[in-house]
Each structure stands twice: as C-alpha cells, then as structure tokens.
Write a protein that holds these residues in place. Structure first.
Motif, PDB file in Angstrom:
ATOM      1  N   ALA A 105       0.857  -1.191   0.000  1.00 29.11           N
ATOM      2  CA  ALA A 105       0.000   0.000   0.000  1.00 29.11           C
ATOM      3  C   ALA A 105       0.892   1.240   0.000  1.00 29.11           C
ATOM      4  N   GLU A 106       1.692   1.364  -1.041  1.00 26.73           N
ATOM      5  CA  GLU A 106       2.596   2.496  -1.212  1.00 26.73           C
ATOM      6  C   GLU A 106       2.019   3.458  -2.254  1.00 26.73           C
ATOM      7  N   PRO A 107       2.479   4.698  -2.283  1.00 25.98           N
ATOM      8  CA  PRO A 107       1.995   5.626  -3.307  1.00 25.98           C
ATOM      9  C   PRO A 107       2.314   5.127  -4.713  1.00 25.98           C
ATOM     10  N   VAL A 108       1.363   5.297  -5.630  1.00 29.36           N
ATOM     11  CA  VAL A 108       1.593   4.924  -7.029  1.00 29.36           C
ATOM     12  C   VAL A 108       2.167   6.101  -7.823  1.00 29.36           C
ATOM     13  N   TRP A 109       1.960   7.313  -7.344  1.00 29.49           N
ATOM     14  CA  TRP A 109       2.556   8.518  -7.906  1.00 29.49           C
ATOM     15  C   TRP A 109       2.838   9.497  -6.775  1.00 29.49           C
ATOM     16  N   THR A 110       3.844  10.332  -6.969  1.00 31.80           N
ATOM     17  CA  THR A 110       4.155  11.421  -6.048  1.00 31.80           C
ATOM     18  C   THR A 110       4.383  12.684  -6.870  1.00 31.80           C
ATOM     19  N   GLN A 111       3.809  13.780  -6.403  1.00 24.61           N
ATOM     20  CA  GLN A 111       3.947  15.045  -7.113  1.00 24.61           C
ATOM     21  C   GLN A 111       4.536  16.138  -6.228  1.00 24.61           C
ATOM     22  N   LEU A 112       5.404  16.944  -6.826  1.00 27.05           N
ATOM     23  CA  LEU A 112       5.903  18.178  -6.214  1.00 27.05           C
ATOM     24  C   LEU A 112       5.220  19.338  -6.924  1.00 27.05           C
ATOM     25  N   LEU A 113       4.402  20.080  -6.193  1.00 25.91           N
ATOM     26  CA  LEU A 113       3.630  21.168  -6.773  1.00 25.91           C
ATOM     27  C   LEU A 113       3.882  22.452  -5.985  1.00 25.91           C
ATOM     28  N   PRO A 114       4.116  23.564  -6.643  1.00 24.90           N
ATOM     29  CA  PRO A 114       4.316  24.807  -5.910  1.00 24.90           C
ATOM     30  C   PRO A 114       2.991  25.356  -5.398  1.00 24.90           C
ATOM     31  N   LEU A 115       2.963  25.719  -4.115  1.00 24.47           N
ATOM     32  CA  LEU A 115       1.786  26.397  -3.565  1.00 24.47           C
ATOM     33  C   LEU A 115       1.803  27.878  -3.932  1.00 24.47           C
ATOM     34  N   ILE A 213      -1.702  13.127 -14.242  1.00 30.57           N
ATOM     35  CA  ILE A 213      -1.342  12.158 -13.204  1.00 30.57           C
ATOM     36  C   ILE A 213      -2.574  11.484 -12.616  1.00 30.57           C
ATOM     37  N   GLN A 214      -3.647  12.234 -12.408  1.00 27.16           N
ATOM     38  CA  GLN A 214      -4.833  11.630 -11.808  1.00 27.16           C
ATOM     39  C   GLN A 214      -5.404  10.527 -12.699  1.00 27.16           C
ATOM     40  N   ARG A 215      -5.400  10.745 -14.000  1.00 27.35           N
ATOM     41  CA  ARG A 215      -5.843   9.699 -14.915  1.00 27.35           C
ATOM     42  C   ARG A 215      -4.967   8.457 -14.774  1.00 27.35           C
ATOM     43  N   ASP A 216      -3.660   8.659 -14.640  1.00 28.82           N
ATOM     44  CA  ASP A 216      -2.774   7.505 -14.546  1.00 28.82           C
ATOM     45  C   ASP A 216      -2.845   6.831 -13.178  1.00 28.82           C
ATOM     46  N   VAL A 217      -3.198   7.566 -12.128  1.00 23.59           N
ATOM     47  CA  VAL A 217      -3.440   6.934 -10.827  1.00 23.59           C
ATOM     48  C   VAL A 217      -4.556   5.905 -10.958  1.00 23.59           C
ATOM     49  N   VAL A 218      -5.618   6.293 -11.647  1.00 23.08           N
ATOM     50  CA  VAL A 218      -6.734   5.366 -11.865  1.00 23.08           C
ATOM     51  C   VAL A 218      -6.296   4.196 -12.750  1.00 23.08           C
ATOM     52  N   HIS A 219      -5.615   4.513 -13.855  1.00 20.87           N
ATOM     53  CA  HIS A 219      -5.178   3.454 -14.775  1.00 20.87           C
ATOM     54  C   HIS A 219      -4.219   2.482 -14.079  1.00 20.87           C
ATOM     55  N   LYS A 220      -3.220   3.026 -13.431  1.00 17.77           N
ATOM     56  CA  LYS A 220      -2.210   2.185 -12.789  1.00 17.77           C
ATOM     57  C   LYS A 220      -2.818   1.364 -11.648  1.00 17.77           C
ATOM     58  N   GLY A 221      -3.702   2.013 -10.888  1.00 16.74           N
ATOM     59  CA  GLY A 221      -4.357   1.308  -9.790  1.00 16.74           C
ATOM     60  C   GLY A 221      -5.215   0.166 -10.280  1.00 16.74           C
ATOM     61  N   TRP A 222      -6.009   0.413 -11.330  1.00 18.96           N
ATOM     62  CA  TRP A 222      -6.903  -0.637 -11.821  1.00 18.96           C
ATOM     63  C   TRP A 222      -6.127  -1.781 -12.470  1.00 18.96           C
ATOM     64  N   GLU A 223      -5.078  -1.473 -13.201  1.00 20.66           N
ATOM     65  CA  GLU A 223      -4.265  -2.538 -13.795  1.00 20.66           C
ATOM     66  C   GLU A 223      -3.639  -3.401 -12.704  1.00 20.66           C
ATOM     67  N   ALA A 224      -3.205  -2.784 -11.616  1.00 21.47           N
ATOM     68  CA  ALA A 224      -2.614  -3.544 -10.506  1.00 21.47           C
ATOM     69  C   ALA A 224      -3.667  -4.399  -9.806  1.00 21.47           C
ATOM     70  N   ILE A 225      -4.869  -3.871  -9.661  1.00 18.05           N
ATOM     71  CA  ILE A 225      -5.950  -4.650  -9.050  1.00 18.05           C
ATOM     72  C   ILE A 225      -6.271  -5.865  -9.913  1.00 18.05           C
ATOM     73  N   LYS A 226      -6.348  -5.679 -11.216  1.00 15.92           N
ATOM     74  CA  LYS A 226      -6.615  -6.811 -12.119  1.00 15.92           C
ATOM     75  C   LYS A 226      -5.487  -7.838 -12.050  1.00 15.92           C
ATOM     76  N   LEU A 227      -4.253  -7.368 -11.930  1.00 21.01           N
ATOM     77  CA  LEU A 227      -3.130  -8.296 -11.834  1.00 21.01           C
ATOM     78  C   LEU A 227      -3.202  -9.092 -10.541  1.00 21.01           C
ATOM     79  N   ARG A 228      -3.525  -8.435  -9.432  1.00 23.79           N
ATOM     80  CA  ARG A 228      -3.652  -9.171  -8.166  1.00 23.79           C
ATOM     81  C   ARG A 228      -4.754 -10.206  -8.270  1.00 23.79           C
ATOM     82  N   TRP A 229      -5.901  -9.818  -8.850  1.00 22.99           N
ATOM     83  CA  TRP A 229      -7.000 -10.760  -9.017  1.00 22.99           C
ATOM     84  C   TRP A 229      -6.543 -11.975  -9.832  1.00 22.99           C
ATOM     85  N   SER A 230      -5.844 -11.724 -10.910  1.00 20.89           N
ATOM     86  CA  SER A 230      -5.373 -12.804 -11.768  1.00 20.89           C
ATOM     87  C   SER A 230      -4.420 -13.730 -11.020  1.00 20.89           C
TER      88      SER A 230
END
Length: 239
Positions: A105-115, A213-230
C-alpha cells in the motif's frame, strides 16, 4: 487512440523547511466488484478530480489519504495492497506466514507542486477500496453510538487495515450480489467542499474525465488490481 502515460521527471535536489512545506495525500477509491472508481465533481468550477488534501499533523500519509477520500467524496475506504514496482525495502522484522508480501500500500505517484513562490506541496497518490459491508456497518454503528462530530457532519473513524492474509477473491465474496457502497452526505470540512459531488464511475469512463497524473493513478491502480486478481484466482476478470 490510447493516451500515453505521463513520464516521471528527472530526480531533483531540493530542501524545504517545515514552514515552507505542505504534505498531502490523494486516493483513487475503487469498488472492485463493479469495476468503478470514485470521482468528485466541483459544481462551481466544473471539473472532475480524485479526492486529495493536506494530511493532519502527526498523521501518516496513507491514513490521511483515506480520511481525505471520505471527507471529499463521502465514501469510507481503506488502502488496498497491490502488486507495485517500488523502491522501499522490506522490513527486517516481517511477520512470518503472511501470504501476500508482494502486495503493498505504497503511493503509485508522487507530485511536487508549488503552492506559491515560497512554499512547496508534496502530494502522495494511493489506491484504496470501498469498505466491505461488515466493516462499513460496524464503523457507522460506533460513530452513531458515540455521537462524535456535529449535528450536520458525518463523523469519521479510521478503518481497519486490509487484512494481510485476505485474498482479493475472498474479499469480494464478502459483498452480497448487487451491493452498493454507502455514500455519506455532509462529510466535507471546508466551505469549498460544499460544492463537491461524488459518483462511482466505470474505470474507463473515469479515465476520460480525468487528466494527467490523476488519470494515470486510476489506470495504474486498476491494472494492478486486475493483476492481483489474476494472481490469486487464475482469472483476469476482476470486476
């Protein structure tokens, strides 16, 4: 045409004192059984997004992600361990007998954003699941009993962690057919969050509504979930 995944940036050397740094966490909350993910919609600014926000003082980033997910979307959730390539070492005092040490349960992405011109925002993105009915009901019963929070705000309680020996197929078997995860109203803690609405949306549709990045968080997360299921069921048809 499929969109290319965002690329990681080159490593940077930077230092920030405590008064110039804000730590934050966000989360993609999946209802695995129906292949849907929670998206929020800002009714005033008219955009879709994943829930995120600053972690509280002395709060672990993963715990903060779960809490922010609840506050901004209304869905109780917990981090979901997934197969993930990462650079964190295994603990030296690991408990023997755990069947899924490859799921983390580690971060799938990390962002550095200026406030602003002086302050930095460090954002960790996690993958989570909606709670199984028994856990959801137990938390709701406890918070009603203790009457925490205000009359208008639904109280929050940290959920128990995903059990280390619980396979994903066994987890999904905890849900009756046609089960709908509970979405709570009045969970926001800020004035801006009164403008948020949340929805469980099919994964592929959600990716179309998000960007970067948010789109890829969903993509990466779902692909990993499918892999675990498999890996745990011998069937790649999660959801």
């Amino acid at each position: 045409m499929a969109r290319a995944a965002p690329r990681s940036d080159a490593p940077v050397l930077a230092s920030f004192s405590s008064e110039r740094l804000t730590l934050a966490a966000g989360v993609a909350i999946f209802h695995v059984a129906t292949a849907r993910v929670v998206l929020c919609f800002h009714t005033r600014e008219k955009h879709w997004f994943l829930p995120k926000g600053r972690r509280d003082v002395n709060e672990d980033s993963g715990v903060g992600a779960e809490r922010e997910g609840f506050e901004e979307s209304g869905y109780r959730n917990r981090l979901l361990p997934i197969p993930l390539v990462h650079r964190q070492p295994s603990p030296h005092n690991a408990v023997a007998g755990i069947v899924s040490p490859c799921y983390v349960a580690e971060p799938v992405w990390t962002q550095l954003l200026p406030l602003n011109h002086a302050c930095q925002y460090l954002l960790f993105w996690y993958v989570a699941e909606t709670l199984p009915p028994d856990v959801e009901n137990a938390i709701n019963a406890r918070v009603r009993e203790t009457q925490q929070g205000t009359a208008n705000q639904v109280p929050y309680e940290n959920p128990p962690r995903y059990p280390p020996n619980l396979t994903l197929p066994a987890r999904l078997a905890m849900e009756p057919e046609e089960y709908k995860p509970v979405r709570h109203e009045n969970t926001g803690v800020g004035a801006d969050e009164a403008h948020y609405r949340s929805f469980l949306i099919p994964v592929e549709e959600a990716k179309k509504r998000l960007g970067g990045i948010q789109r890829d968080v969903v993509h990466k997360g779902w692909e990993a979930i499918k892999l675990r299921w498999s890996q745990e069921s011998g069937d790649g048809s999660a959801g």
